[in-house]
Design a protein around this motif. Structure first.
Motif, PDB file in Angstrom:
ATOM      1  N   ALA A  90      54.609  43.226   0.328  1.00  0.00           N
ATOM      2  CA  ALA A  90      55.755  42.744  -0.440  1.00  0.00           C
ATOM      3  C   ALA A  90      56.094  41.316  -0.030  1.00  0.00           C
ATOM      4  O   ALA A  90      56.090  40.970   1.150  1.00  0.00           O
ATOM      5  CB  ALA A  90      56.963  43.647  -0.205  1.00  0.00           C
ATOM      6  N   LEU A  91      56.347  40.480  -1.029  1.00  0.00           N
ATOM      7  CA  LEU A  91      56.766  39.113  -0.749  1.00  0.00           C
ATOM      8  C   LEU A  91      58.259  39.099  -0.471  1.00  0.00           C
ATOM      9  O   LEU A  91      59.041  39.680  -1.219  1.00  0.00           O
ATOM     10  CB  LEU A  91      56.458  38.209  -1.939  1.00  0.00           C
ATOM     11  N   PRO A  92      58.672  38.425   0.577  1.00  0.00           N
ATOM     12  CA  PRO A  92      60.106  38.351   0.845  1.00  0.00           C
ATOM     13  C   PRO A  92      60.804  37.497  -0.215  1.00  0.00           C
ATOM     14  O   PRO A  92      60.181  36.653  -0.866  1.00  0.00           O
ATOM     15  CB  PRO A  92      60.183  37.707   2.222  1.00  0.00           C
ATOM     16  N   PRO A  93      62.095  37.717  -0.407  1.00  0.00           N
ATOM     17  CA  PRO A  93      62.822  36.938  -1.421  1.00  0.00           C
ATOM     18  C   PRO A  93      62.902  35.452  -1.097  1.00  0.00           C
ATOM     19  O   PRO A  93      63.226  34.653  -1.958  1.00  0.00           O
ATOM     20  CB  PRO A  93      64.210  37.576  -1.438  1.00  0.00           C
ATOM     21  N   GLU A  94      62.578  35.070   0.121  1.00  0.00           N
ATOM     22  CA  GLU A  94      62.588  33.662   0.476  1.00  0.00           C
ATOM     23  C   GLU A  94      61.548  32.881  -0.305  1.00  0.00           C
ATOM     24  O   GLU A  94      61.710  31.691  -0.564  1.00  0.00           O
ATOM     25  CB  GLU A  94      62.357  33.480   1.976  1.00  0.00           C
TER      26      GLU A  94
END
Length: 91
Positions: free
Chosen positions: A30-34
């Motif tokens: 999962a890609l972080p929201p950053e």
């Protein structure tokens, strides 16, 4: 003014992403929201640089446009340097 603000924010985000990548495992999918904030920041820097070029070309706010253009061009190396420093501080 937008390029200066976004450059500061991108530098802080780059530092945080540098710290975050050392603590994340390789199996995290999962890609972080950053990363979404990073993409939005780069788009805003490009918009700010376009507005700076328009200000220079129309001779309205020429000095401010030059400052905005220079800061916009420096935002990418500053982001990379901040990310590297964030990465190196956690090693």
């Amino acid at each position: 003014m937008i390029t200066i603000t976004i450059t500061i924010m991108l530098s802080l985000l780059g530092f945080w992403l540098g710290v975050l990548t050392t603590s994340a495992s390789v199996t995290d999918q999962a890609l972080p929201p950053e990363y979404a904030l990073l993409a939005a920041g780069f788009v805003l820097v490009i918009i700010g640089m376009v507005l700076a070029v328009v200000a220079i070309a129309t001779r309205r706010g020429r000095v401010t446009g030059i400052i905005g253009l220079v800061v916009g061009l420096l935002s990418y190396p500053l982001f990379a340097t901040a990310g590297l420093l964030g990465y190196l501080t956690t090693q």
